[in-house]
Design an enzyme around this catalytic site. Structure first.
Site, PDB file in Angstrom:
ATOM      1  N   HIS A 220     -32.721  -1.991 -21.755  1.00 59.52           N
ATOM      2  CA  HIS A 220     -33.995  -1.691 -22.419  1.00 59.52           C
ATOM      3  C   HIS A 220     -35.144  -1.789 -21.414  1.00 59.52           C
ATOM      4  O   HIS A 220     -35.977  -0.883 -21.305  1.00 59.52           O
ATOM      5  CB  HIS A 220     -34.205  -2.669 -23.582  1.00 59.52           C
ATOM      6  CG  HIS A 220     -35.535  -2.579 -24.255  1.00 59.52           C
ATOM      7  ND1 HIS A 220     -35.710  -2.080 -25.530  1.00 59.52           N
ATOM      8  CD2 HIS A 220     -36.785  -2.950 -23.836  1.00 59.52           C
ATOM      9  CE1 HIS A 220     -36.992  -2.140 -25.862  1.00 59.52           C
ATOM     10  NE2 HIS A 220     -37.673  -2.665 -24.843  1.00 59.52           N
ATOM     11  N   GLU A 221     -35.177  -2.889 -20.686  1.00 63.77           N
ATOM     12  CA  GLU A 221     -36.290  -3.110 -19.752  1.00 63.77           C
ATOM     13  C   GLU A 221     -36.301  -2.079 -18.622  1.00 63.77           C
ATOM     14  O   GLU A 221     -37.342  -1.530 -18.270  1.00 63.77           O
ATOM     15  CB  GLU A 221     -36.229  -4.521 -19.170  1.00 63.77           C
ATOM     16  CG  GLU A 221     -36.449  -5.633 -20.195  1.00 63.77           C
ATOM     17  CD  GLU A 221     -37.724  -5.460 -20.981  1.00 63.77           C
ATOM     18  OE1 GLU A 221     -38.699  -4.923 -20.446  1.00 63.77           O
ATOM     19  OE2 GLU A 221     -37.745  -5.848 -22.161  1.00 63.77           O
ATOM     20  N   TYR A 235     -48.311   3.297 -24.130  1.00 60.43           N
ATOM     21  CA  TYR A 235     -47.767   2.154 -24.856  1.00 60.43           C
ATOM     22  C   TYR A 235     -48.690   1.740 -25.986  1.00 60.43           C
ATOM     23  O   TYR A 235     -49.164   0.611 -26.047  1.00 60.43           O
ATOM     24  CB  TYR A 235     -47.543   1.006 -23.869  1.00 60.43           C
ATOM     25  CG  TYR A 235     -46.461   0.031 -24.278  1.00 60.43           C
ATOM     26  CD1 TYR A 235     -45.133   0.426 -24.351  1.00 60.43           C
ATOM     27  CD2 TYR A 235     -46.767  -1.288 -24.562  1.00 60.43           C
ATOM     28  CE1 TYR A 235     -44.145  -0.471 -24.709  1.00 60.43           C
ATOM     29  CE2 TYR A 235     -45.788  -2.192 -24.919  1.00 60.43           C
ATOM     30  CZ  TYR A 235     -44.478  -1.773 -24.995  1.00 60.43           C
ATOM     31  OH  TYR A 235     -43.493  -2.666 -25.348  1.00 60.43           O
ATOM     32  N   GLU A 244     -40.816   2.419 -26.873  1.00 62.46           N
ATOM     33  CA  GLU A 244     -39.922   1.318 -27.252  1.00 62.46           C
ATOM     34  C   GLU A 244     -38.572   1.845 -27.739  1.00 62.46           C
ATOM     35  O   GLU A 244     -37.524   1.292 -27.416  1.00 62.46           O
ATOM     36  CB  GLU A 244     -40.575   0.484 -28.356  1.00 62.46           C
ATOM     37  CG  GLU A 244     -41.417  -0.653 -27.839  1.00 62.46           C
ATOM     38  CD  GLU A 244     -40.595  -1.609 -26.983  1.00 62.46           C
ATOM     39  OE1 GLU A 244     -39.535  -2.053 -27.445  1.00 62.46           O
ATOM     40  OE2 GLU A 244     -41.004  -1.898 -25.859  1.00 62.46           O
ATOM     41  N   ASP A 318     -49.567  -5.792 -31.895  1.00 56.94           N
ATOM     42  CA  ASP A 318     -48.407  -5.338 -31.127  1.00 56.94           C
ATOM     43  C   ASP A 318     -48.634  -3.909 -30.615  1.00 56.94           C
ATOM     44  O   ASP A 318     -47.763  -3.046 -30.737  1.00 56.94           O
ATOM     45  CB  ASP A 318     -47.144  -5.433 -32.011  1.00 56.94           C
ATOM     46  CG  ASP A 318     -45.878  -5.050 -31.268  1.00 56.94           C
ATOM     47  OD1 ASP A 318     -45.791  -5.300 -30.052  1.00 56.94           O
ATOM     48  OD2 ASP A 318     -44.967  -4.494 -31.913  1.00 56.94           O
ATOM     49  N   HIS A 323     -43.218  -2.289 -31.488  1.00 60.02           N
ATOM     50  CA  HIS A 323     -41.889  -2.856 -31.728  1.00 60.02           C
ATOM     51  C   HIS A 323     -41.493  -2.782 -33.202  1.00 60.02           C
ATOM     52  O   HIS A 323     -40.421  -3.235 -33.578  1.00 60.02           O
ATOM     53  CB  HIS A 323     -41.823  -4.320 -31.269  1.00 60.02           C
ATOM     54  CG  HIS A 323     -41.954  -4.501 -29.792  1.00 60.02           C
ATOM     55  ND1 HIS A 323     -43.159  -4.700 -29.169  1.00 60.02           N
ATOM     56  CD2 HIS A 323     -41.019  -4.485 -28.806  1.00 60.02           C
ATOM     57  CE1 HIS A 323     -42.972  -4.815 -27.868  1.00 60.02           C
ATOM     58  NE2 HIS A 323     -41.685  -4.686 -27.610  1.00 60.02           N
TER      59      HIS A 323
END
Lengths: 403, 90
Positions: A220-221, A235, A244, A318, A323
Site C-alpha cells: 500500500h505504502e 490527496y 488511497e 481525514d 480513508h
C-alpha cells in the site's frame, strides 16, 4: 482486557452522556492509556483524568472515527449544520490540501533498469528520525531482526508484482532503489511513504502491532510512490480516496501474488494481522469485499467505510475522508476481480494499472472519471468482452456512473 | 493551561483526540514550557504542514492558540508534547 468488560452507551460517542457516564468513560480511557503507554508519567495520567472529569464534554482520550466526530460537530438545525460543514470543508481544504510534488515527466536515466530490486533497510532506533542507521543491504544474509527481514521481503514482493505482472521497474519505472526505515518513533502506530522512502513504526503493541507484519501494508505504502510518479492523484476528497483505493488495490494484489491466491481465495482485507490484543472485535483495518465490516470495537469505533455511493461520507476530516470513501472504488475492484475469476492481478489488475499509468487520469480525478477510464482501459486491452462488461457492472453496483 | 491535541490521518484513518490541563500537575512548569516551545516550533512552510500520504496530521491547541504540523516534519518539542497528551507513541 479491560475495554471488553465496559459497555459503552451510544450516546457517549455523541457528547450527550451524563456526568456519571463521562467519569466512567474517562476512567476507561485511563486504563487504555496506561496499557498503551508504558512510560514513567503515571502522575500525569491522574492529573489528566481529574482535568477531564471536570469537563462534561466527553470524547477526549478515545480513538474516534472521523464520521463520529463529524456528528459531534453537527448542529441540530440542518441549514446551520450545512453551513458549518461547508466552512469546515473550506477550512480544512486550505489547511491540509496538498499536492505531492509531481514527478511525472522526469526523464528516466539512460540504459535499461535492472530486473532486481535494490533494497536498503535503515533502523531509526526508536527515534523519529530518517533514515537512521543502515542495517541491511540487498545482498546481505538475513538479519537477526525479524522486522528488518519483513521489510526487506515486503519491498521485494512489491517490486516483484510490479515487474512481473505489469513490466514496471520499481516505483518510478526507472529502477528507483527501495529504502525503508524501521523502528521509527516509540510505539508509533503508523507507516507512511515520505515521498522517497518507506517509514514503519513498531505499533504500541496494544492497539497495533508492528506495521511490517502485513505485506499489503508495505505494498500500500509503496504504491503511494507509484501513484506519485504517475497520475499523482491529489490527496484530498475523491481524488484522494482514489489515491488511497489504488494503494489498497495493489497492496492486496501484492499479497495475493506473493501467496499465489486467486480472487476467490483472497481475503480482500487490508491490514490483517496488524490489530493488537487491545482490539477485541476486528479482523483488519479495511475490507475491500465488504467495506464497513473490518472492525466494530470500543477502542477503534466502527469501520466507517461505505460500499456504495448511497452511503458516501461527506466530511472535512481525514483530508475529506480519503480513508473512508476509498471503500467504494475498493469494492468496485473486488467485484471486477471476482466476476472475472482467476488471478486478480491479471485482467482486473491490468485494467486498473493501465488506468493509473496511462496518462489520461487527471490529478483531480473524481470517481466517475476513474470509472470511465477503467472502461476505456478494459476496451483497449481486451476489446468488447467479459472484461468491459465486468467493469461496467461493478461500477453500476457501487453507484458510480461509468459511461 | 489547557492543551488539546487532535491527530488525524494515518494508515488507519482513525482520529484521536486528547486533552491535558496543567493545573495541579507536579510537572506543570515543565509542560507549560514544552507547550510554548511546541507552538513556536511550528514550521512556516505550508509544504511541511501538508504532510505525506498516510502521515499523521496534528492540531495542537494551547489555551486557544493553535498550530498544525504533520509527520515527518514535527519538531522534537511538538513530538514530546503530542506523546505526553495523546499518551501514545508519536
Amino acid at each position: 482486557m479491560m475495554h471488553s468488560t465496559v459497555a459503552e452507551p451510544d450516546g457517549m460517542r455523541y457528547g450527550r452522556s451524563s456526568m456519571r457516564d463521562t467519569a466512567r468513560h474517562t476512567e476507561r480511557c485511563h486504563s487504555i492509556v496506561l496499557i498503551g503507554a508504558p512510560g514513567p508519567d503515571k502522575a500525569g495520567g491522574r492529573c489528566q483524568i481529574r482535568a477531564m472529569s471536570d469537563t462534561v464534554k466527553s470524547v477526549f482520550c478515545t480513538i474516534v472515527p472521523p464520521h463520529v466526530l463529524d456528528r459531534l460537530a453537527q448542529a441540530d438545525d440542518a441549514a446551520r449544520a450545512d453551513l458549518a460543514q461547508r466552512t469546515l470543508e473550506h477550512d480544512s481544504l486550505q489547511r491540509t490540501r496538498r499536492r505531492v510534488t509531481a514527478l511525472r515527466g522526469v526523464a528516466a536515466p539512460a540504459g535499461t533498469p535492472s530486473d532486481s530490486p535494490q533494497r536498503t533497510i535503515y533502523d531509526a532506533g526508536h527515534r523519529a528520525t530518517q533514515p537512521g542507521k543502515k542495517v541491511h543491504s540487498e545482498g546481505d544474509a538475513p538479519s537477526k531482526d525479524a522486522t528488518v527481514n519483513r521489510a526487506h521481503a515486503g519491498l521485494g514482493a512489491t517490486f516483484d508484482l510490479y515487474l512481473k505482472a505489469y513490466g514496471r521497474h520499481s516505483i518510478d519505472d526507472a529502477g528507483l532503489p527501495l529504502d525503508a526505515t524501521v523502528h521509527y518513533g516509540q510505539g508509533y502506530n503508523n507507516a507512511f511513504w515520505d515521498g522517497s522512502q518507506m517509514v514503519f513504526g513498531d505499533g504500541d503493541g496494544d492497539v497495533f502491532l508492528d506495521f511490517t507484519i502485513p505485506v499489503d501494508v508495505i505494498g500500500h505504502e509503496l504504491t503511494h510512490g507509484v501513484t506519485q510518479h504517475t497520475a499523482n492523484l491529489e490527496y484530498y476528497g475523491q481524488s484522494g480516496a482514489l489515491n488511497e483505493s489504488v494503494s489498497d488495490v495493489f497492496g492486496s494484489l501484492i499479497k495475493q501474488y506473493a501467496l499465489g491466491q486467486s480472487a476467490d481465495q483472497a481475503d480482500w482485507l487490508i491490514g490483517a494481522g496488524l490489530l493488537g490484543p487491545g482490539i477485541d472485535h476486528g479482523v483488519a483495518l479495511r475490507s475491500m469485499k465488504a467495506p464497513g465490516t473490518a472492525y466494530d470495537d470500543d477502542v477503534l469505533g466502527k469501520d466507517p467505510q461505505p460500499a456504495t455511493m448511497d452511503d458516501y461520507v461527506r466530511t472535512s476530516r481525514d483530508n475529506g475522508g480519503v480513508h473512508i470513501n476509498s471503500g467504494i472504488p475498493n469494492r468496485a475492484f473486488y467485484l471486477v476481480a471476482t466476476a472475472l475469476g482467476g488471478n486478480a492481478w491479471e485482467r482486473a489488475g491490468k485494467v486498473w494499472y493501465a488506468t493509473l499509468t496511462g496518462g489520461e487520469l487527471a490529478s483531480d480525478a473524481q470517481f466517475a472519471d476513474f470509472a470511465r477510464l477503467t472502461v476505456a482501459s478494459a476496451k483497449s486491452l481486451y476489446g468488447e468482452g467479459d472484461e468491459v462488461q465486468a467493469v461496467l457492472k461493478a461500477w453500476s453496483q457501487v453507484g458510480v456512473p461509468a459511461s | 493551561m489547557r492543551i488539546v491535541i487532535t491527530r488525524t490521518g494515518g494508515f488507519a484513518g482513525i482520529e484521536r483526540r486528547a486533552e491535558l490541563d496543567t493545573n495541579g500537575r507536579p510537572d506543570a512548569t515543565h509542560v507549560q514550557a514544552l507547550a510554548h516551545r511546541a507552538l513556536a516550533a511550528s514550521p512556516a512552510e505550508a509544504a511541511s504542514v501538508r504532510g505525506v500520504p498516510d502521515g499523521f496530521h496534528y492540531e495542537i491547541d494551547v489555551d486557544g492558540r493553535t498550530v498544525h504540523c504533520a509527520d515527518p516534519h514535527v519538531s522534537h518539542d511538538q513530538r514530546e508534547l503530542i506523546r505526553l497528551v495523546l499518551r501514545e507513541g508519536a
